[in-house]
Design an enzyme around this catalytic site. Structure first.
Site, PDB file in Angstrom:
ATOM      1  N   GLY A  40      32.770 -12.888  71.214  1.00 49.20           N
ATOM      2  CA  GLY A  40      33.270 -14.082  71.891  1.00 49.20           C
ATOM      3  C   GLY A  40      34.739 -14.419  71.665  1.00 49.20           C
ATOM      4  CG  ASP A  96      33.021 -17.816  71.043  1.00 54.41           C
ATOM      5  OD1 ASP A  96      32.609 -18.165  69.922  1.00 54.41           O
ATOM      6  OD2 ASP A  96      32.297 -17.212  71.864  1.00 54.41           O
ATOM      7  CG  ASP A  99      26.384 -24.515  69.787  1.00 52.70           C
ATOM      8  OD1 ASP A  99      26.448 -25.696  70.125  1.00 52.70           O
ATOM      9  OD2 ASP A  99      25.458 -23.764  70.152  1.00 52.70           O
ATOM     10  N   GLY A 101      26.859 -24.187  64.053  1.00 52.79           N
ATOM     11  CA  GLY A 101      27.596 -23.947  62.813  1.00 52.79           C
ATOM     12  C   GLY A 101      26.995 -22.828  61.964  1.00 52.79           C
ATOM     13  CB  THR A 103      27.952 -18.089  63.910  1.00 52.27           C
ATOM     14  OG1 THR A 103      26.875 -18.034  64.824  1.00 52.27           O
ATOM     15  CG2 THR A 103      28.728 -16.786  63.928  1.00 52.27           C
ATOM     16  CG  LEU A 104      32.177 -20.049  62.615  1.00 55.19           C
ATOM     17  CD1 LEU A 104      33.047 -21.097  63.296  1.00 55.19           C
ATOM     18  CD2 LEU A 104      33.017 -18.802  62.293  1.00 55.19           C
ATOM     19  CE  LYS A 127      28.179 -26.057  73.493  1.00 60.01           C
ATOM     20  NZ  LYS A 127      27.016 -25.198  73.864  1.00 60.01           N
ATOM     21  NE  ARG A 161      30.775 -10.884  75.796  1.00 62.28           N
ATOM     22  CZ  ARG A 161      30.209 -11.623  74.844  1.00 62.28           C
ATOM     23  NH1 ARG A 161      30.824 -12.686  74.395  1.00 62.28           N
ATOM     24  NH2 ARG A 161      29.041 -11.290  74.346  1.00 62.28           N
TER      25      ARG A 161
HETATM   26  P1  IMP Z   1      26.601 -21.346  66.307  1.00 61.88           P
HETATM   27  O1  IMP Z   1      26.131 -20.386  65.259  1.00 61.88           O
HETATM   28  O2  IMP Z   1      25.453 -22.144  66.890  1.00 61.88           O
HETATM   29  O3  IMP Z   1      27.734 -22.242  65.873  1.00 61.88           O
HETATM   30  O4  IMP Z   1      27.037 -20.513  67.544  1.00 61.88           O
HETATM   31  C1  IMP Z   1      28.146 -19.764  67.572  1.00 61.88           C
HETATM   32  C2  IMP Z   1      28.080 -18.726  68.659  1.00 61.88           C
HETATM   33  O5  IMP Z   1      27.164 -19.059  69.714  1.00 61.88           O
HETATM   34  C3  IMP Z   1      29.419 -18.662  69.323  1.00 61.88           C
HETATM   35  O6  IMP Z   1      30.268 -17.777  68.645  1.00 61.88           O
HETATM   36  C4  IMP Z   1      29.068 -18.226  70.720  1.00 61.88           C
HETATM   37  O7  IMP Z   1      29.035 -16.813  70.791  1.00 61.88           O
HETATM   38  C5  IMP Z   1      27.690 -18.781  70.981  1.00 61.88           C
HETATM   39  N1  IMP Z   1      27.734 -20.041  71.778  1.00 61.88           N
HETATM   40  C6  IMP Z   1      27.568 -21.297  71.362  1.00 61.88           C
HETATM   41  N2  IMP Z   1      27.690 -22.191  72.361  1.00 61.88           N
HETATM   42  C7  IMP Z   1      27.959 -21.459  73.464  1.00 61.88           C
HETATM   43  C8  IMP Z   1      28.228 -21.801  74.840  1.00 61.88           C
HETATM   44  O8  IMP Z   1      28.246 -22.968  75.277  1.00 61.88           O
HETATM   45  N3  IMP Z   1      28.477 -20.750  75.658  1.00 61.88           N
HETATM   46  C9  IMP Z   1      28.476 -19.445  75.250  1.00 61.88           C
HETATM   47  N4  IMP Z   1      28.252 -19.081  73.977  1.00 61.88           N
HETATM   48  C10 IMP Z   1      27.989 -20.078  73.096  1.00 61.88           C
HETATM   49 MG    MG Z   2      27.962 -15.166  72.291  1.00 66.99          MG
END
Ligand code: IMP
Ligand code: MG
Length: 174
Positions: A40, A96, A99, A101, A103-104, A127, A161
């Protein structure tokens, strides 16, 4: 799929230039290891680094979490291709979007094992409403509402993408 334009190419470009001012000011001339989270953050990283002035190197981590296209199940798989030691280095993780959190959070826990001097997070989108772990981006481009967005690196089922702007998906079958 029904896509509504949300943020234009020009608005993204302008915001990235402003973010680069913040980062150039923050790091001054300190050396930084940029860690781009694939896939992303590929496009955001490529555009951002061209405005950064400090000495830097670029590494990649691949993170996957979205198993059913739009929703994270909290399980994150991280694959590293980093050969250099991160011990004592300034790390700037670029993704990118932040969301839930998960992943990070996982990425940071992995990187911390190498005892870097500092770890900062920079994402293009925040988000906030969907956050499930207590983590925040130190630098970010735009706050966005709880909607699924695509383009500029962000995918829906690996597609879109390549859109130069950010669109919002109007309907997703659940
Ligand atoms: P998290 O682990 O929920 O914070 O998600 C992180 C990953 O989810 C991001 O690096 C994106 O690849 C994917 N992601 C989260 N929200 C969106 C969205 O609205 N559109 C596309 N990918 C998303
Ligand atoms: Mg993704």
């Amino acid at each position: 799929m029904d896509i509504e334009k949300m943020i234009s190419k020009e608005e993204i470009e302008e915001r990235i230039i402003n973010l680069s001012y913040e980062l150039n000011e923050y790091y001054k001339n300190e050396e930084v290891v940029i860690i781009c989270i694939l896939k992303g953050a590929l496009i955001f990283t490529a555009d951002l680094v061209r405005h950064l002035k400090m000495p830097l190197s670029i590494e990649f981590l691949k993170a996957s979490s979205y198993r059913d296209k739009t929703y994270s199940d909290g399980i994150v798989e991280v694959k590293s291709d980093i050969k250099q030691s991160l011990n004592g280095k300034n790390i700037l993780v670029i993704d990118d979007i932040i969301d839930t959190g998960y992943t990070l959070e996982k990425v940071i826990n992995i990187l911390k094992q190498d005892n870097p001097k500092s770890i900062k997070l920079c994402t293009l989108f925040n988000k906030q409403e969907r956050r499930e772990v207590s983590i925040s981006a130190d630098f970010y481009g735009f706050d966005i509402p709880n909607e699924f967005i695509i383009g500029y690196g962000l995918d829906y089922d690996e597609k879109y993408r390549n859109l130069p702007y950010i669109g919002k998906v109007k309907q997703i079958k659940k």
